[in-house]
Design an enzyme around this catalytic site. Structure first.
Site, PDB file in Angstrom:
ATOM      1  N   LYS A  91       0.832  -1.214   0.000  1.00 17.05           N
ATOM      2  CA  LYS A  91       0.000   0.000   0.000  1.00 17.05           C
ATOM      3  C   LYS A  91       0.864   1.261   0.000  1.00 17.05           C
ATOM      4  O   LYS A  91       0.403   2.329  -0.355  1.00 17.05           O
ATOM      5  CB  LYS A  91      -0.951   0.003   1.202  1.00 17.05           C
ATOM      6  CG  LYS A  91      -2.133  -0.928   1.044  1.00 17.05           C
ATOM      7  CD  LYS A  91      -3.253  -0.630   2.028  1.00 17.05           C
ATOM      8  CE  LYS A  91      -2.960  -1.065   3.427  1.00 17.05           C
ATOM      9  NZ  LYS A  91      -2.817  -2.510   3.628  1.00 17.05           N
ATOM     10  N   CYS A 187     -14.029  -0.976  16.445  1.00 14.65           N
ATOM     11  CA  CYS A 187     -12.749  -1.488  15.963  1.00 14.65           C
ATOM     12  C   CYS A 187     -11.977  -2.221  17.069  1.00 14.65           C
ATOM     13  O   CYS A 187     -11.595  -3.366  16.892  1.00 14.65           O
ATOM     14  CB  CYS A 187     -11.982  -0.278  15.429  1.00 14.65           C
ATOM     15  SG  CYS A 187     -10.302  -0.506  14.979  1.00 14.65           S
ATOM     16  N   MET A 188     -11.756  -1.575  18.218  1.00 14.65           N
ATOM     17  CA  MET A 188     -10.985  -2.255  19.259  1.00 14.65           C
ATOM     18  C   MET A 188     -11.464  -1.971  20.686  1.00 14.65           C
ATOM     19  O   MET A 188     -10.712  -2.155  21.623  1.00 14.65           O
ATOM     20  CB  MET A 188      -9.482  -2.030  19.145  1.00 14.65           C
ATOM     21  CG  MET A 188      -8.943  -0.798  18.495  1.00 14.65           C
ATOM     22  SD  MET A 188      -9.601   0.801  18.899  1.00 14.65           S
ATOM     23  CE  MET A 188      -9.555   0.900  20.589  1.00 14.65           C
ATOM     24  N   MET A 377      -9.800  -7.719  14.488  1.00 12.00           N
ATOM     25  CA  MET A 377     -11.257  -7.569  14.471  1.00 12.00           C
ATOM     26  C   MET A 377     -12.012  -8.880  14.729  1.00 12.00           C
ATOM     27  O   MET A 377     -13.150  -8.857  15.168  1.00 12.00           O
ATOM     28  CB  MET A 377     -11.711  -6.979  13.135  1.00 12.00           C
ATOM     29  CG  MET A 377     -11.139  -5.610  12.874  1.00 12.00           C
ATOM     30  SD  MET A 377     -11.409  -4.485  14.226  1.00 12.00           S
ATOM     31  CE  MET A 377      -9.815  -3.682  14.272  1.00 12.00           C
ATOM     32  N   GLY A 414      -6.555  -1.589  13.770  1.00  6.56           N
ATOM     33  CA  GLY A 414      -6.828  -1.424  12.351  1.00  6.56           C
ATOM     34  C   GLY A 414      -6.625  -0.016  11.843  1.00  6.56           C
ATOM     35  O   GLY A 414      -6.508   0.206  10.642  1.00  6.56           O
ATOM     36  N   GLN A 415      -6.593   0.952  12.743  1.00  6.47           N
ATOM     37  CA  GLN A 415      -6.471   2.349  12.329  1.00  6.47           C
ATOM     38  C   GLN A 415      -5.175   2.946  12.879  1.00  6.47           C
ATOM     39  O   GLN A 415      -4.674   2.513  13.914  1.00  6.47           O
ATOM     40  CB  GLN A 415      -7.662   3.155  12.838  1.00  6.47           C
ATOM     41  CG  GLN A 415      -8.977   2.670  12.262  1.00  6.47           C
ATOM     42  CD  GLN A 415     -10.121   3.602  12.636  1.00  6.47           C
ATOM     43  OE1 GLN A 415     -10.360   4.591  11.978  1.00  6.47           O
ATOM     44  NE2 GLN A 415     -10.803   3.289  13.710  1.00  6.47           N
TER      45      GLN A 415
END
Lengths: 834, 80
Positions: A91, A187-188, A377, A414-415
């Site tokens: 990415k 998310c978490m 997740m 995830g972020q």
């Protein structure tokens, strides 16, 4: 000739840097042409280099950004960042291209006669401020809400939480609003709740460096090869060095690129991870493979409340009041509890063959093995997400494999700043900075003191968590919502309900973003924002590393930072004494406000084991892990570590430094707080001390909780499990990656991944259009039968990035009653060929 | 002109095979190897071509993973 030389120079530079990264030595020693200093410096190519951090996942890879004239023309992995050691994932090819999509928002928009029309900043800000004042005066602080994200910079999240919790200066009820949430709730939040319940301190105790020290990797529903590729490559590198001994165990509900590389793949039926974790604990206990000394010194056994509901009724009406309760139990009672999770029972329930379960248990429990567990997740987005996080802590606590290099439970994020902003700043509806909560009077007092506002202004009642916040819009209780840096009107589960509410209910919606999204589509005002290196920022990653970057390029058009937007709205909120809200909460020097915000925020963290690095250090260093502990009381404000300082190692610094970055928390060899605790508590044996767990006599909780069914399971009408998630090419709701032509071409639309046997039974071929329906709606997707991930028989997988086919129209808004995190991984659907 | 460099992680028993496969690709040059890894430089007209080659390499039998190290794309930005 000049071009030829430049090309050769670029190639030789690229080669030397790659060789350095491959060997793992310091790149700067061989890559002198790219040597750069924080703050920018020119190289022989005429490029201006500065440090930044990747904008995508929570790994937090350091990136060096090369600018020429006004644009970014080169990037490379930052060799001085310990998190990624010079590597970026694929990415990284497209990282800077997310800035340059053709439809960047460059002017404010206001909805007039049903259409969004261009407006001036003055018009937009005046309108927003007037709506705030009107609603706060008429309906009080509970009628407004803010929804941000783990993509907020730390500065932005801090400014946002201060803004919302100080609205009591304007509202009729005189207290601020706690209706502030990050999308990190989706998310978490389960990881947060479990850390707090177990250790009374959030975030992992270990470091990514555990990967180089471990020999056994246990992945629970985490497709790291695609979602955290740089960390996966570090695992691969460890395996390459000792391929016979090092083992990778992958537990999941679909076969992925990660599974391909695993030594042992356990495919389990959704939700049975609860039972499998209890089986592993049972194996450890029954075979006397637990660390008796460790559990006696460092753990307390408890049983959790059971049958705790699923949050399917508004206001959590189906959740018992004591859902979060934990009751004392003895080790023998715990042993009896897990004894029901036999190999036979769990194999039958989970569908995992007995020999595979036993082999995994043997590896995990082997006292000679160093075990790291990773998850994301699959565990967190789970109606028993808090429980399942805690069940993995149980395994590490029973075996004493925790807080030591190569040993530990490690929840990934995830972020990019789920940890730094959502968790550490405390942008959840119940939290304040540094693990504090609004319901605690002492915490409110400390906050009020730092913010220099009366404590009465801080609302002691937790606000609405995410699902209930959006339900409150539908129920007419929230009248104003400001969305920043995220896209809830694509990412909320049971989406149809919440999109309809946004469009039909009396709610004023402001969205700050960089591109048009499915959320700007329902907004009354859209504010064009600066992103990533168009502004100064800092993120905090999953290994507690805070990374700062400078503004490197200008934002397009009239786009502005979210901090500026909040300052300007606060300036327009007049108080009775003639001052403005900004005078009270944002009284910073316009030239130095980032530093002032940081140092104010940092003061929450000092002396309590959460110590953040000073602003000037963050500006200079390529990421700093917290706790960043100072030796003496003068700086850290509370504790003098002088007597233990020489005994504590400083892996990211050197002996004699006055600061130590703690890579393994709770371990006296690396953590001055633990060393000091042991010095002050000589009766405490060993080198580990959970010094934050004061409420449990400085012990971590081993929790007995059972397998309970998912909120919705396949039945005759809806016979398949639906699991949602990401694909390698697209991130989150695709608002950035779909602007990169190459990524859009590579994966232009979401497809439904089917198990080949199911597809055959249903007569479906790859490319056929199929309708996927749940109780909540239907969406049509092309079928993919031999995709890169293969779901288990009876399951389908659909990614959520595609704004033209939104899978969340059919997902369920059930949530974990403890963490309040929704379950995006399990609901029941049917499949029909169109 | 887009120039990028990558590190490729391989099964040790497939090193020769992967090396041979990489050599069949245009625009890709192996510039080093160490402990079951290769360092390669890719030179293409566009970032997309470079990324496609990287994906092609990742799919070779014996390749465990692959990561990007540098990415120079000045001409692409100036021509856009």
């Amino acid at each position: 000739m000049e071009n030829f030389s430049r090309r050769n120079f670029l190639k030789s530079t690229a080669a030397s840097v790659a060789i350095s990264s491959m060997i793992g030595c310091e790149q700067k020693k061989t890559a002198e042409p790219l040597k750069q200093a924080a703050g920018g410096s020119s190289d022989q190519l005429g490029l201006e280099w500065d440090k930044a951090v990747c904008r995508f996942c929570g790994t937090g890879c350091g990136v060096l950004v090369g600018r020429k004239d006004s644009k970014i023309v080169a990037t490379k992995g930052d060799p001085d960042c310990y998190s990624n050691k010079g590597l970026n994932c694929i990415k990284g090819y497209f990282l800077s291209k997310i800035l340059y999509g053709e439809d960047r928002l460059t002017k404010p928009l206001i909805r007039k006669n049903g259409k969004l029309e261009e407006a001036t900043w003055e018009e937009a800000l005046d309108l927003i401020a007037s709506k705030y004042v009107e609603i706060l005066k008429n309906d009080g602080s509970n009628a407004v809400a803010m929804f941000g994200s783990g993509q907020w910079t730390i500065f932005e999240g801090y400014a946002a939480t201060k803004f919302m919790r100080s609205l009591g200066f304007v509202s009729k009820d005189g207290v601020g609003s706690n209706n502030i949430e990050p999308n990190a709730r989706m998310c978490m939040a389960s990881a947060v709740a479990a850390f707090m319940r177990t250790f009374q301190s959030d975030e992992p105790m270990g470091s990514y460096e555990d990967i180089e020290h471990a020999d056994t990797f246990v992945l629970w529903g985490a497709n790291m090869a695609e979602m955290h590729p740089v960390l996966f490559s570090r695992i691969v590198d460890t395996k390459i060095k000792d391929k016979i001994h090092v083992k990778l165990v992958d537990l999941g509900t679909q076969f992925t690129r990660t599974s391909e590389e695993a030594d042992l793949y356990l495919q389990f039926k959704p939700q049975t991870d609860l039972a499998i974790a209890n089986y592993f604990a049972n194996y450890i206990v029954q075979n006397n493979l637990y660390d008796k000394d460790f559990i006696e010194t460092n753990t307390v056994f408890k049983r959790g409340q059971t049958n705790i509901g699923y949050g399917l009724k508004d206001g959590g009406a189906d959740i018992p009041k004591d859902a979060e309760a934990m009751f004392p139990m003895t080790f023998d009672e715990y042993k009896a509890f897990v004894s029901t999770y036999t190999l036979e029972y769990v194999s039958e329930l989970s569908g995992v063959p007995k020999e595979k379960l036993e082999e995994a248990a043997r590896l995990i429990a082997d006292p000679k093995r160093k075990v790291v567990s990773f998850w994301t997740m699959g565990f967190n987005q789970h109606t028993r997400g808090t429980w399942v996080n805690q069940l993995v802590y149980n395994i590490h606590l029973l075996t004493g494999k925790i807080s030591k290099p190569g040993n530990g439970p490690f929840s990934l994020t995830g972020q990019p700043s789920a940890c730094g902003t959502a968790r550490e700043v405390g942008t959840f509806s119940h939290r304040l900075p540094a693990d504090m909560v609004v319901a605690n009077e002492e915490h409110r007092k400390k906050t009020a003191e730092i913010w220099k506002i009366p404590v009465e202004k801080i609302n002691p009642k937790p606000g609405l968590h995410t699902v209930e916040m959006f339900r409150a819009i539908d129920n007419g209780k929230i009248k104003l919502l400001w969305v920043q840096v995220t896209n809830p009107f694509q990412s909320m589960p049971n989406l149809n309900r919440y999109r309809k509410a946004a469009q039909e209910k009396d709610v004023f919606i402001v969205v700050s973003d960089v591109y048009p999204t499915r959320s700007t589509e329902v907004a009354d005002v859209v504010l064009p924002s600066a992103m990533w290196t168009e502004k100064e920022g800092a993120y905090g990653n999953a290994e507690r590393r805070t990374q700062h970057w400078n503004k490197i390029v200008e934002p397009p058009g009239e786009a502005k930072t979210e901090i500026w937007q909040m300052f300007e709205v606060a300036k327009r909120m007049k108080l009775d004494d003639g001052k403005t809200l900004a005078d009270l909460i944002y009284n910073y020097n316009p030239e130095t406000y980032y530093k002032e915000i940081w140092e104010e925020y940092r003061s929450f963290s000092l002396g309590i084991g959460k110590d953040l690095a000073p602003y000037d250090v963050l500006k200079e260093k390529h990421g700093v892990v917290w706790p960043y502990v100072h030796k003496t009381k003068e700086i850290n404000t509370k504790v003098d570590f002088t007597e233990v300082w020489e005994n504590v190692e400083n892996p990211e610094g050197k002996k004699g430094d006055d600061f130590i970055s703690v890579k393994w928390r709770y371990n006296a060899k690396y953590d001055p707080y633990a060393a000091k605790f042991l010095k002050d508590h000589p009766e405490h044996k060993g080198e580990i001390a959970f010094y934050k767990a004061k409420g449990n006599d400085y012990k971590a909780v081993v929790l007995a909780v059972p397998y309970e069914a998912a909120a919705e399971e396949p039945n005759n009408e809806f016979p398949f499990w639906l699991c949602t998630g990401r694909v390698l090419e697209h991130w989150h709701t695709g608002t950035m990656t779909m602007r990169v032509p190459e990524l859009r071409r590579a994966v232009p639309r979401a497809v439904v991944n089917l198990n080949p046997e199911d597809a055959k039974t249903l007569g479906i071929k790859g490319g056929d259009l199929v309708k996927i329906s749940s109780k909540r709606g239907s969406v049509v997707f092309p079928a993919d039968v031999n995709g890169r991930s293969i779901p288990a028989k009876g399951s389908v997988f659909i990614p959520f990035f595609d704004e033209t086919r939104m899978v969340n129209e059919i997902t369920i808004d059930a949530y974990c009653p403890i963490s309040k995190e929704p379950d995006y991984k399990k609901c029941a659907v049917k499949i029909e060929k169109v | 002109m887009v120039i990028s460099s990558l590190v490729i992680y391989c099964h040790s028993e497939f090193l020769d095979y992967v090396s041979e496969q990489i050599k069949t690709l245009p625009c890709v040059e192996i510039v080093g190897s160490h402990n079951s890894k290769f360092a390669v430089v890719i030179e293409t007209e566009t970032t997309e071509q470079s990324a496609e080659l990287a994906e092609e390499i990742r799919l070779f039998t014996g390749v465990l993973s692959l990561e990007l190290v540098t990415h120079f794309f000045e001409d692409e930005v100036q021509n856009s």
